[in-house]
Design a protein around this motif. Structure first.
Motif, PDB file in Angstrom:
ATOM      1  N   LEU A  12      -1.476  17.549   0.656  1.00 33.89           N
ATOM      2  CA  LEU A  12      -1.406  16.233   0.047  1.00 33.89           C
ATOM      3  C   LEU A  12      -2.734  15.518   0.294  1.00 33.89           C
ATOM      4  N   THR A  13      -3.181  14.755  -0.688  1.00 25.65           N
ATOM      5  CA  THR A  13      -4.390  13.942  -0.512  1.00 25.65           C
ATOM      6  C   THR A  13      -4.015  12.481  -0.644  1.00 25.65           C
ATOM      7  N   ILE A  14      -4.323  11.701   0.394  1.00 22.72           N
ATOM      8  CA  ILE A  14      -4.117  10.254   0.350  1.00 22.72           C
ATOM      9  C   ILE A  14      -5.327   9.639  -0.331  1.00 22.72           C
ATOM     10  N   ILE A  15      -5.069   8.741  -1.270  1.00 15.53           N
ATOM     11  CA  ILE A  15      -6.145   8.014  -1.935  1.00 15.53           C
ATOM     12  C   ILE A  15      -6.005   6.546  -1.534  1.00 15.53           C
ATOM     13  N   TRP A  16      -7.039   6.014  -0.911  1.00 12.33           N
ATOM     14  CA  TRP A  16      -7.004   4.623  -0.444  1.00 12.33           C
ATOM     15  C   TRP A  16      -8.086   3.816  -1.146  1.00 12.33           C
ATOM     16  N   CYS A  21      -6.403  -3.126  -1.135  1.00 11.55           N
ATOM     17  CA  CYS A  21      -5.652  -3.276   0.115  1.00 11.55           C
ATOM     18  C   CYS A  21      -5.545  -4.741   0.512  1.00 11.55           C
ATOM     19  N   GLN A  22      -4.312  -5.176   0.832  1.00  9.90           N
ATOM     20  CA  GLN A  22      -4.102  -6.571   1.252  1.00  9.90           C
ATOM     21  C   GLN A  22      -4.080  -6.684   2.763  1.00  9.90           C
ATOM     22  N   HIS A  23      -4.308  -5.591   3.442  1.00 11.30           N
ATOM     23  CA  HIS A  23      -4.319  -5.567   4.910  1.00 11.30           C
ATOM     24  C   HIS A  23      -3.025  -6.140   5.469  1.00 11.30           C
ATOM     25  N   ALA A  24      -1.934  -5.835   4.785  1.00  7.32           N
ATOM     26  CA  ALA A  24      -0.626  -6.291   5.234  1.00  7.32           C
ATOM     27  C   ALA A  24      -0.174  -5.508   6.463  1.00  7.32           C
ATOM     28  N   GLY A  25      -0.733  -4.349   6.669  1.00 10.10           N
ATOM     29  CA  GLY A  25      -0.452  -3.597   7.883  1.00 10.10           C
ATOM     30  C   GLY A  25       0.854  -2.837   7.875  1.00 10.10           C
ATOM     31  N   ILE A  26       1.504  -2.730   6.733  1.00  5.57           N
ATOM     32  CA  ILE A  26       2.766  -1.969   6.667  1.00  5.57           C
ATOM     33  C   ILE A  26       2.516  -0.518   7.077  1.00  5.57           C
ATOM     34  N   CYS A  27       1.436   0.027   6.597  1.00  5.90           N
ATOM     35  CA  CYS A  27       1.117   1.426   6.914  1.00  5.90           C
ATOM     36  C   CYS A  27       0.903   1.592   8.413  1.00  5.90           C
ATOM     37  N   VAL A  28       0.223   0.651   9.039  1.00  6.35           N
ATOM     38  CA  VAL A  28      -0.065   0.725  10.471  1.00  6.35           C
ATOM     39  C   VAL A  28       1.234   0.634  11.273  1.00  6.35           C
ATOM     40  N   LYS A  29       2.147  -0.223  10.823  1.00  5.95           N
ATOM     41  CA  LYS A  29       3.433  -0.367  11.527  1.00  5.95           C
ATOM     42  C   LYS A  29       4.291   0.876  11.367  1.00  5.95           C
ATOM     43  N   MET A  30       4.271   1.455  10.189  1.00  7.07           N
ATOM     44  CA  MET A  30       5.145   2.613   9.941  1.00  7.07           C
ATOM     45  C   MET A  30       4.620   3.883  10.595  1.00  7.07           C
ATOM     46  N   THR A  49       3.707  14.350   8.963  1.00  7.71           N
ATOM     47  CA  THR A  49       4.037  15.389   7.990  1.00  7.71           C
ATOM     48  C   THR A  49       3.813  14.849   6.580  1.00  7.71           C
ATOM     49  N   THR A  50       3.710  15.754   5.651  1.00 11.90           N
ATOM     50  CA  THR A  50       3.530  15.355   4.256  1.00 11.90           C
ATOM     51  C   THR A  50       4.681  14.455   3.798  1.00 11.90           C
ATOM     52  N   ALA A  51       5.924  14.794   4.203  1.00  7.17           N
ATOM     53  CA  ALA A  51       7.087  13.987   3.794  1.00  7.17           C
ATOM     54  C   ALA A  51       7.004  12.572   4.369  1.00  7.17           C
ATOM     55  N   GLU A  52       6.588  12.449   5.621  1.00  3.53           N
ATOM     56  CA  GLU A  52       6.443  11.117   6.235  1.00  3.53           C
ATOM     57  C   GLU A  52       5.380  10.308   5.506  1.00  3.53           C
ATOM     58  N   LEU A  53       4.295  10.980   5.135  1.00  2.00           N
ATOM     59  CA  LEU A  53       3.205  10.289   4.449  1.00  2.00           C
ATOM     60  C   LEU A  53       3.647   9.789   3.079  1.00  2.00           C
ATOM     61  N   ILE A  54       4.369  10.626   2.348  1.00  2.00           N
ATOM     62  CA  ILE A  54       4.828  10.234   1.010  1.00  2.00           C
ATOM     63  C   ILE A  54       5.754   9.026   1.103  1.00  2.00           C
ATOM     64  N   ASP A  55       6.661   9.051   2.095  1.00  3.03           N
ATOM     65  CA  ASP A  55       7.599   7.949   2.294  1.00  3.03           C
ATOM     66  C   ASP A  55       6.838   6.650   2.573  1.00  3.03           C
ATOM     67  N   LEU A  65      -2.591   2.404  -1.494  1.00  3.57           N
ATOM     68  CA  LEU A  65      -2.379   3.792  -1.094  1.00  3.57           C
ATOM     69  C   LEU A  65      -1.631   4.535  -2.187  1.00  3.57           C
ATOM     70  N   THR A  66      -2.204   5.624  -2.629  1.00  6.15           N
ATOM     71  CA  THR A  66      -1.511   6.536  -3.537  1.00  6.15           C
ATOM     72  C   THR A  66      -1.805   7.950  -3.047  1.00  6.15           C
ATOM     73  N   TYR A  67      -1.243   8.920  -3.704  1.00  5.16           N
ATOM     74  CA  TYR A  67      -1.508  10.288  -3.251  1.00  5.16           C
ATOM     75  C   TYR A  67      -1.422  11.239  -4.428  1.00  5.16           C
ATOM     76  N   ARG A  68      -1.964  12.433  -4.210  1.00  2.00           N
ATOM     77  CA  ARG A  68      -1.730  13.506  -5.159  1.00  2.00           C
ATOM     78  C   ARG A  68      -1.436  14.756  -4.357  1.00  2.00           C
ATOM     79  N   MET A  69      -0.631  15.633  -4.937  1.00  2.00           N
ATOM     80  CA  MET A  69      -0.303  16.892  -4.285  1.00  2.00           C
ATOM     81  C   MET A  69      -1.363  17.917  -4.651  1.00  2.00           C
TER      82      MET A  69
END
Ligand code: SF4
Length: 75
Positions: A12-16, A21-30, A49-55, A65-69
């Motif tokens: 999986l590739t994360i695209i940021w 980004c609003q720097h809301a920090g949801i990603c950091v908390k999760m 894991t890839t599944a955790e990242l997608i979630d 944040l988006t991603y591609r497989m």
């Protein structure tokens, strides 16, 4: 100009997109092991894991944040 940063684990590739980004920090908390704004690179994709990242990516409120497989190499 729109900047795009990519982080891949081979599956999986994360695209940021920092401009969105609003720097809301949801990603950091999760997933604090993956997203740490104090470190460089601030996204350490190998720490989940890839599944955790997608979630998590689905919960980014801004769409920064988006991603591609990626295609698997093994047949
Ligand atoms: S959840 Fe999305 S908007 Fe919030 S800090 Fe992370 S990337 Fe930025």
């Amino acid at each position: 100009m729109d900047k795009i940063h990519e982080y891949s684990n081979g599956e999986l590739t994360i695209i940021w997109q920092p401009n969105i980004c609003q720097h809301a920090g949801i990603c950091v908390k999760m997933l604090p092991k993956v997203y740490n704004p104090k470190e460089r690179p601030w996204i350490k994709i190998e720490n989940a894991t890839t599944a955790e990242l997608i979630d998590q990516i689905g919960k980014c409120p801004s769409g920064a944040l988006t991603y591609r497989m990626e295609k698997k190499k093994e047949e």
